[in-house]
Design an enzyme around this catalytic site. Structure first.
Site, mmCIF file in Angstrom:
data_model
loop_
_atom_site.group_PDB
_atom_site.id
_atom_site.type_symbol
_atom_site.label_atom_id
_atom_site.label_comp_id
_atom_site.label_asym_id
_atom_site.label_seq_id
_atom_site.Cartn_x
_atom_site.Cartn_y
_atom_site.Cartn_z
ATOM 1 N N LYS A 1 -27.357 6.726 -57.500
ATOM 2 C CA LYS A 1 -27.886 5.553 -58.198
ATOM 3 C C LYS A 1 -27.604 5.611 -59.706
ATOM 4 O O LYS A 1 -27.302 4.590 -60.331
ATOM 5 C CB LYS A 1 -29.383 5.423 -57.932
ATOM 6 C CG LYS A 1 -29.636 4.895 -56.512
ATOM 7 C CD LYS A 1 -31.113 4.826 -56.162
ATOM 8 C CE LYS A 1 -31.630 6.165 -55.726
ATOM 9 N NZ LYS A 1 -32.635 6.164 -54.677
ATOM 10 N N HIS B 1 -33.429 10.211 -65.904
ATOM 11 C CA HIS B 1 -34.123 9.944 -64.650
ATOM 12 C C HIS B 1 -35.256 10.937 -64.478
ATOM 13 O O HIS B 1 -35.093 12.124 -64.713
ATOM 14 C CB HIS B 1 -33.170 10.069 -63.465
ATOM 15 C CG HIS B 1 -33.843 9.816 -62.146
ATOM 16 N ND1 HIS B 1 -34.090 8.543 -61.672
ATOM 17 C CD2 HIS B 1 -34.381 10.672 -61.239
ATOM 18 C CE1 HIS B 1 -34.720 8.633 -60.514
ATOM 19 N NE2 HIS B 1 -34.908 9.907 -60.231
ATOM 20 N N SER C 1 -28.860 11.177 -53.250
ATOM 21 C CA SER C 1 -29.473 9.852 -53.352
ATOM 22 C C SER C 1 -29.740 9.484 -54.821
ATOM 23 O O SER C 1 -29.369 8.407 -55.295
ATOM 24 C CB SER C 1 -30.771 9.853 -52.540
ATOM 25 O OG SER C 1 -31.575 8.741 -52.830
ATOM 26 N N ASP D 1 -27.149 4.151 -49.799
ATOM 27 C CA ASP D 1 -28.363 4.927 -50.069
ATOM 28 C C ASP D 1 -29.600 4.196 -49.558
ATOM 29 O O ASP D 1 -30.507 4.812 -48.998
ATOM 30 C CB ASP D 1 -28.495 5.214 -51.570
ATOM 31 C CG ASP D 1 -29.824 5.877 -51.892
ATOM 32 O OD1 ASP D 1 -30.045 7.004 -51.401
ATOM 33 O OD2 ASP D 1 -30.659 5.267 -52.585
ATOM 34 N N ARG E 1 -34.062 7.916 -43.250
ATOM 35 C CA ARG E 1 -34.674 9.227 -43.512
ATOM 36 C C ARG E 1 -36.190 9.139 -43.461
ATOM 37 O O ARG E 1 -36.872 10.047 -42.981
ATOM 38 C CB ARG E 1 -34.231 9.752 -44.881
ATOM 39 C CG ARG E 1 -32.796 10.249 -44.898
ATOM 40 C CD ARG E 1 -32.303 10.436 -46.335
ATOM 41 N NE ARG E 1 -33.117 11.356 -47.093
ATOM 42 C CZ ARG E 1 -33.242 11.339 -48.417
ATOM 43 N NH1 ARG E 1 -32.597 10.452 -49.144
ATOM 44 N NH2 ARG E 1 -34.000 12.215 -49.024
HETATM 45 N N1 URA Z 1 -35.923 9.498 -54.706
HETATM 46 C C1 URA Z 1 -34.715 9.012 -54.404
HETATM 47 O O1 URA Z 1 -34.184 8.150 -55.087
HETATM 48 N N2 URA Z 1 -34.082 9.473 -53.311
HETATM 49 C C2 URA Z 1 -34.610 10.416 -52.523
HETATM 50 O O2 URA Z 1 -33.975 10.807 -51.571
HETATM 51 C C3 URA Z 1 -35.873 10.916 -52.846
HETATM 52 C C4 URA Z 1 -36.511 10.438 -53.952
#
Ligand code: URA
Ligand code: CA
Length: 439
Positions: A188, A83, A184, A162, A169
């Site tokens: 994922k 990632h 977050s 999320d 947010r």
């Molecule tokens: N990218 C994400 O997937 N989540 C966040 O909170 C910030 C950037």
């Protein structure tokens, strides 16, 4: 019974929350029993008071458990995901997928489109005519078992918590909280089925984290979460003060990825792929040391195996594999314009985010989810920080489908700074963060 108001109070007072309290928030907000105003207050309390490693791991797993999880157990071997926290002209995924797969590590990649200066990995792949990113679960697993690689769009209902929390947010000034970002991102990756995770955490103008200290704190938080939940995780800190590689734009980045797989790519992009790839090979159990892993990667780059596998990926998913030897099959823009230096000197600074905007204005990226992107357009850079440029020489080439590119040209001229004295290019790779207990 625990009430949400007490959970908010506890965090507001700086106390550590239990797993049950964190689950109460995540489950309640996802199923709609906790209203936005309580969730907002809670997020703001976390923003100011933080969360320890265990709370972050609990938050991550609560979000993972809010939706489906991809089960990759039918794929043989250690599934390593990568990632990147995102940047300008970041083509690494396109290169790493075949590079790492060619060394025997299965790559079952789920990618996104995303907002930004250029499209996400999926958009870039779709720059190749016919390439499709929809495979059934069975086709996905079979393709990875047969070929070692597949790239699909996000399917299923992964981490709905999320998605909801992120949207909240966004409008409550609580995006830039390290525990919230770390959980977050990790939720994922875990929901997508990764056994091990390599993170590329970028810092600089063109990145989410503007300073190295923030990038390091985010990297440490994500590595700690991975460790807590039993997924081997490591992070590489890398520079995003200037764009990575030379291409910004979808088809232009596919071209750059193919050139890199041919061993002819830009030095910085190639180096970052070798560094991240080496970590993936070691986590995937195909090499004992990073040195050995790097040699394997260099070999599959030199002998054409990684490029051949990229061709197989393209063919398996409906595209024309001939593109790997004939780059003219990629979409090209109607107009090209060289942006010429207004005076001679050394490039002292290139503001990655502004150059990304210059590409987005041409149509390379999306400002909102609904925007269409133009896969052919973008910018190729001919100079990077530390290079010398003569007055009148091309700093960059604009690829556009309209004649008027003045806005992008102005941005490029303004944000590729030229000075009298040579400066050293920024260090591409910073620290490598692993969990202290794994060192
Ligand atoms: N990218 C994400 O997937 N989540 C966040 O909170 C910030 C950037
Ligand atoms: Ca690039």
């Amino acid at each position: 019974m625990v009430r949400m108001v007490d959970v908010i109070l506890k965090k507001r007072n700086g106390e550590v929350l239990s797993k049950e309290e964190i689950e109460l928030f995540v489950e309640g907000y996802t199923n709609g029993t906790i209203p936005d105003y309580q969730a907002s207050a809670f997020l703001m309390a976390v923003y100011f008071k933080g969360m320890n490693a265990e709370e972050q791991a609990d938050l991550t797993m609560a979000m993972v458990n809010s939706g489906e999880q991809i089960d990759l157990s039918a794929i043989d071997g250690v599934k390593v995901d990568k990632h990147s926290t995102g940047g300008v002209g970041d083509t690494t995924t396109l290169i790493l997928v075949p590079l790492v797969a060619a060394c025997g590590v299965p790559v079952a990649k789920m990618s996104g489109r995303g907002l930004g200066h250029t499209g996400g990995t999926l958009d870039k792949l779709e720059a190749m005519e016919g390439f499709h990113i929809e495979l059934t679960k069975e086709q996905f697993v079979k393709q990875v078992n047969d070929l070692k690689l597949a790239v699909i769009g996000q399917s299923g209902n992964l981490t709905p918590a999320d998605q909801l929390i992120y949207a909240l947010r966004d409008v409550t000034a609580t995006v830039d909280s390290i525990p919230l970002i770390a959980s977050s991102i990790m939720s994922k990756k875990i929901a997508a089925g990764a056994d091990a995770i390599v993170l590329d955490v970028k810092s600089g103008d063109g990145a989410f984290m503007k300073t190295m200290e923030d990038a390091k704190a985010l990297a440490e938080a994500m590595v700690a979460i991975g460790h807590q939940v039993g997924r081997q995780t490591m992070a590489v800190l890398s520079d995003m003060s200037q764009p990575l590689g030379n291409a910004i734009g979808n088809a232009l980045e596919v071209k750059e990825a193919i050139e890199t797989l041919q061993g002819k790519g830009p030095k910085d992009l190639t180096e970052l792929c070798l560094v991240l790839g080496s970590q993936m090979i070691v986590l995937g159990g195909k090499a004992q040391t990073l040195v050995e892993a790097r040699e394997m990667l260099e070999e599959v780059m030199a002998n054409g195996e990684a490029l051949r596998l990229f061709g197989e990926l393209i063919a398996a998913q409906g595209g024309n594999a001939k593109v790997i030897e004939d780059l003219s099959l990629l979409p090209t823009a109607k107009f090209e314009k060289a942006v010429q230096a207004e005076h001679s000197g050394y490039i002292t600074k290139m503001e990655a985010d502004e150059l990304g905007i210059a590409a987005m204005l041409l149509g390379a990226g999306r400002a909102t989810k609904e925007d269409e992107i133009d896969l052919a357009v973008g910018i190729t850079l001919h100079k990077k920080v530390g290079d010398y440029v003569e007055k009148g020489e091309a700093l960059a080439t604009i690829h556009a489908n309209r004649e008027d590119v003045a806005q992008s040209e102005t941005l490029i001229l303004k944000h590729m700074h030229i000075g009298a004295n040579q400066v050293a290019p920024p260090a591409l790779i910073g620290e490598v963060i692993t969990c202290s207990e794994e060192k």
